[in-house]
Design a protein around this motif. Structure first.
Motif, short mmCIF file in Angstrom:
data_model
loop_
_atom_site.label_atom_id
_atom_site.label_comp_id
_atom_site.label_asym_id
_atom_site.label_seq_id
_atom_site.Cartn_x
_atom_site.Cartn_y
_atom_site.Cartn_z
N SER A 48 0.80 -1.23 0.00
CA SER A 48 0.00 0.00 0.00
C SER A 48 0.84 1.28 0.00
O SER A 48 0.29 2.37 -0.19
CB SER A 48 -0.93 0.01 1.21
OG SER A 48 -0.19 -0.14 2.42
N THR A 49 2.14 1.16 0.20
CA THR A 49 3.00 2.34 0.26
C THR A 49 3.31 2.87 -1.14
O THR A 49 3.62 2.11 -2.05
CB THR A 49 4.31 2.01 0.99
OG1 THR A 49 4.02 1.59 2.33
CG2 THR A 49 5.24 3.21 1.03
N ARG A 50 3.21 4.18 -1.29
CA ARG A 50 3.55 4.86 -2.54
C ARG A 50 4.59 5.95 -2.23
O ARG A 50 4.64 6.46 -1.11
CB ARG A 50 2.31 5.49 -3.18
CG ARG A 50 1.16 4.52 -3.41
CD ARG A 50 1.44 3.59 -4.58
NE ARG A 50 0.35 2.67 -4.80
CZ ARG A 50 0.30 1.42 -4.32
NH1 ARG A 50 1.28 0.97 -3.56
NH2 ARG A 50 -0.72 0.63 -4.59
N PHE A 100 3.27 8.15 0.70
CA PHE A 100 1.81 8.10 0.61
C PHE A 100 1.30 6.70 0.93
O PHE A 100 2.03 5.71 0.78
CB PHE A 100 1.33 8.42 -0.82
CG PHE A 100 1.74 9.76 -1.35
CD1 PHE A 100 0.84 10.84 -1.31
CD2 PHE A 100 2.99 9.96 -1.90
CE1 PHE A 100 1.21 12.08 -1.82
CE2 PHE A 100 3.37 11.20 -2.41
CZ PHE A 100 2.48 12.26 -2.37
N THR A 101 0.03 6.64 1.32
CA THR A 101 -0.69 5.37 1.40
C THR A 101 -1.79 5.36 0.35
O THR A 101 -2.53 6.34 0.22
CB THR A 101 -1.32 5.18 2.80
OG1 THR A 101 -0.27 5.06 3.76
CG2 THR A 101 -2.18 3.93 2.85
N ASP A 102 -1.87 4.28 -0.41
CA ASP A 102 -2.92 4.13 -1.42
C ASP A 102 -4.19 3.68 -0.73
O ASP A 102 -4.33 2.52 -0.33
CB ASP A 102 -2.49 3.10 -2.47
CG ASP A 102 -3.45 3.02 -3.64
OD1 ASP A 102 -4.64 3.35 -3.47
OD2 ASP A 102 -3.01 2.60 -4.73
N ARG A 160 -1.21 17.74 -4.24
CA ARG A 160 -1.95 16.94 -5.23
C ARG A 160 -1.99 17.66 -6.58
O ARG A 160 -1.77 17.06 -7.63
CB ARG A 160 -3.35 16.63 -4.72
CG ARG A 160 -4.14 15.68 -5.60
CD ARG A 160 -5.45 15.26 -4.96
NE ARG A 160 -5.19 14.42 -3.80
CZ ARG A 160 -5.43 14.77 -2.54
NH1 ARG A 160 -5.94 15.96 -2.27
NH2 ARG A 160 -5.17 13.94 -1.55
N VAL A 165 -0.84 14.12 -8.13
CA VAL A 165 -0.96 12.98 -7.22
C VAL A 165 -2.35 12.36 -7.35
O VAL A 165 -3.34 13.09 -7.28
CB VAL A 165 -0.70 13.41 -5.76
CG1 VAL A 165 -0.86 12.22 -4.81
CG2 VAL A 165 0.68 14.04 -5.62
N TRP A 169 -4.21 8.55 -3.24
CA TRP A 169 -2.97 8.52 -2.47
C TRP A 169 -3.05 9.54 -1.34
O TRP A 169 -3.24 10.73 -1.59
CB TRP A 169 -1.78 8.88 -3.36
CG TRP A 169 -1.40 7.84 -4.37
CD1 TRP A 169 -2.15 6.82 -4.85
CD2 TRP A 169 -0.15 7.77 -5.05
NE1 TRP A 169 -1.46 6.12 -5.78
CE2 TRP A 169 -0.22 6.67 -5.94
CE3 TRP A 169 1.03 8.53 -5.01
CZ2 TRP A 169 0.84 6.31 -6.76
CZ3 TRP A 169 2.08 8.18 -5.84
CH2 TRP A 169 1.99 7.07 -6.69
#
Length: 201
Positions: A48-50, A100-102, A160, A165, A169
């Motif tokens: 899930s990490t971006r 970020f978290t998706d 964003r 972005v 995210w």
């Protein structure tokens, strides 16, 4: 007992005196960070990490956004000038990793595994922490300093728009990195007896 990992972790400190005198190429830094994030653990292998890695003008743009946004948040001009000094120290770095978290991944897990629904976001925070610590440490072993900042959520909309972005995210941290222009200070540790318990034979 092999202490290589421990010794590497001891090199990872929050470095605030950062510069642009980095010896590695941008591509080497990107490859290291991307590979480490790929190999960092996440619950259900959710991945899930971006990350968005900023160099040059894009790095400067992020910290200009932060400086402009904080202008309306700080109560006095004197306080803002002090804040600006701090922001400029991050801008003086070589680059920044935005973490970020998706949230689409989290929603999908919540829908498919309702028994654990209340845990998936917490677990995604653990995943982003795992990845951040890992590449932070790896950069430190390459004489690249870093620190972690959290100007989210007040900069989320501007970030964003500026960096295209995806809406799903969620910004979690900003990590400026660069050459180590001055070492971190001494680090104090609380008494282990107040922090740990060891049970069993």
């Amino acid at each position: 007992m092999n202490n290589d990992v421990l010794n590497n972790l001891k090199q990872r400190r929050s470095i605030y005196a950062l510069g642009k005198n980095v010896k590695q190429s941008d591509q080497e830094i990107v490859e290291l960070i991307e590979s480490i994030i790929e190999n960092s653990p996440s619950s259900f292998n959710s991945q899930s990490t971006r990350a968005i890695i900023l160099f040059g003008d894009k790095h400067d743009q992020l910290w200009d956004i932060v400086a402009k946004r904080l202008k309306s948040e700080v109560p006095t001009e004197a306080a803002y000038q002090k804040t600006l000094e701090k922001i400029n120290s991050f801008k003086a770095a070589y680059g920044t990793v935005m973490m970020f978290t998706d949230m689409d991944v989290i929603k999908n897990l919540e829908d498919n595994f309702p028994l654990y629904k209340d845990n998936f976001y917490d677990w995604s925070e653990q995943a982003i922490g795992n990845a951040s610590l890992a590449f932070w440490t790896a950069l430190a072993t390459n004489n690249i300093g870093m620190n972690m900042q959290h100007y989210n959520p007040i900069i989320d909309d501007e970030v964003r728009a500026a960096f295209d972005v995806p809406a799903n995210w969620r910004l979690r941290a900003q990590m400026p990195f660069g050459s180590i222009e001055a070492p971190a200070g001494d680090k104090d540790f609380m008494d282990r007896a107040d922090r740990f318990r060891v049970l069993g034979d």
